[in-house]
Design an enzyme around this catalytic site. Structure first.
Site, mmCIF file in Angstrom:
data_model
loop_
_atom_site.group_PDB
_atom_site.id
_atom_site.type_symbol
_atom_site.label_atom_id
_atom_site.label_comp_id
_atom_site.label_asym_id
_atom_site.label_seq_id
_atom_site.Cartn_x
_atom_site.Cartn_y
_atom_site.Cartn_z
ATOM 1 N N CYS A 29 0.862 -1.192 0.000
ATOM 2 C CA CYS A 29 0.000 0.000 0.000
ATOM 3 C C CYS A 29 0.899 1.243 0.000
ATOM 4 C CB CYS A 29 -0.943 -0.070 1.209
ATOM 5 S SG CYS A 29 -2.113 1.286 1.392
ATOM 6 N N ASP A 31 -8.622 -3.646 -8.133
ATOM 7 C CA ASP A 31 -8.291 -2.594 -7.163
ATOM 8 C C ASP A 31 -8.811 -1.256 -7.677
ATOM 9 O OD1 ASP A 31 -7.138 -0.735 -5.472
ATOM 10 O OD2 ASP A 31 -5.161 -1.683 -5.474
ATOM 11 N N HIS A 84 -7.362 -4.381 -3.767
ATOM 12 C CA HIS A 84 -6.324 -3.761 -2.962
ATOM 13 C C HIS A 84 -6.108 -4.599 -1.703
ATOM 14 C CE1 HIS A 84 -3.765 -0.301 -2.225
ATOM 15 N NE2 HIS A 84 -4.126 -0.336 -0.950
#
Length: 225
Positions: free
Chosen positions: A117, A162, A190
């Site tokens: 991330c 995502d 994600h």
């Protein structure tokens, strides 16, 4: 397997960290860069897995510049707080902390970086600017830096579902860094690697394949396999 340690930084301030060491001589060292939620139990488990695979792994607590050893929940409140903290912290200081963490485990051999991330973008910058081979998982903040000349190889992992990283963004990675490996995973969104009980983002098949590719990358770049 691991232990909490203090890491001296370039700004004369120590930050915390989680250190996991392998049995026997390490194949190299890996800096594990957190998501926006801190050095959580999940991030510590990732470090443990790298140690089990033969690497010294260290996860610096990057939020310690703002609040000591902060672990946020994976909910809307935690996400909002994490986004505010990374906005306040920026990217330059975390990159300095990666360099400090790499120095702390330098005796393990060659050092690489893996990030998730927000940490995925920090990992990319570690390859671009620090010359550390890196694996970037779903870094949604990567695009502004893709024009920089890499100093080390980098591998990318993206979930095809995502919403924060649309297909055209993934395509830009392939276009601007054609020499790097860019993998996308059908059915994954994600945070597909975050195997926290009950976490709807986890996608087991994609996480396992990405893990295998990541280990192969580090075995090549750090262990010379």
């Amino acid at each position: 397997m691991g232990q909490h340690i203090n890491i001296p930084t370039s700004r004369t301030q120590c930050i915390g960290g989680y250190l996991a060491q392998p049995e026997g001589k390490p194949k190299g060292g890996i800096v594990v860069v957190q998501e926006i939620f801190g050095v959580t139990a999940h991030i510590r488990s990732v470090a443990d897995r790298f140690a089990a695979a033969g690497y010294t792994a260290i996860a610096p607590a990057l939020f310690d510049h703002l609040e000591s050893w902060l672990e946020l929940d994976y909910d809307e409140v935690g996400m909002a707080r994490g986004k505010a903290l990374v906005s306040e912290l920026g990217l330059d200081r975390p990159l300095e902390d990666v360099a400090s963490a790499a120095e702390a485990i330098a005796s393990s051999g060659k050092i690489g970086v893996v990030g998730y991330c927000w940490g995925g973008t920090v990992a990319l910058l570690s390859a671009l600017r620090l010359g550390l081979p890196a694996v970037s998982y779903y870094g949604a903040r990567n695009l502004p830096f893709l024009g920089e000349k890499p100093k080390a190889p980098v591998m990318f992992h993206f979930g095809e579902d995502d919403p924060s990283i649309p297909p055209e963004a993934v395509a830009q990675h392939r276009e601007l860094l054609p020499q790097m490996e860019v993998f996308s995973y059908p059915g994954a969104g994600h945070a597909f690697n975050r195997d926290v009980p009950g976490d709807k983002h986890y996608h087991g098949a994609s996480a396992m394949l990405a893990w295998q590719r990541t280990l192969a990358f580090f075995d090549r770049q750090l262990a010379g396999a």
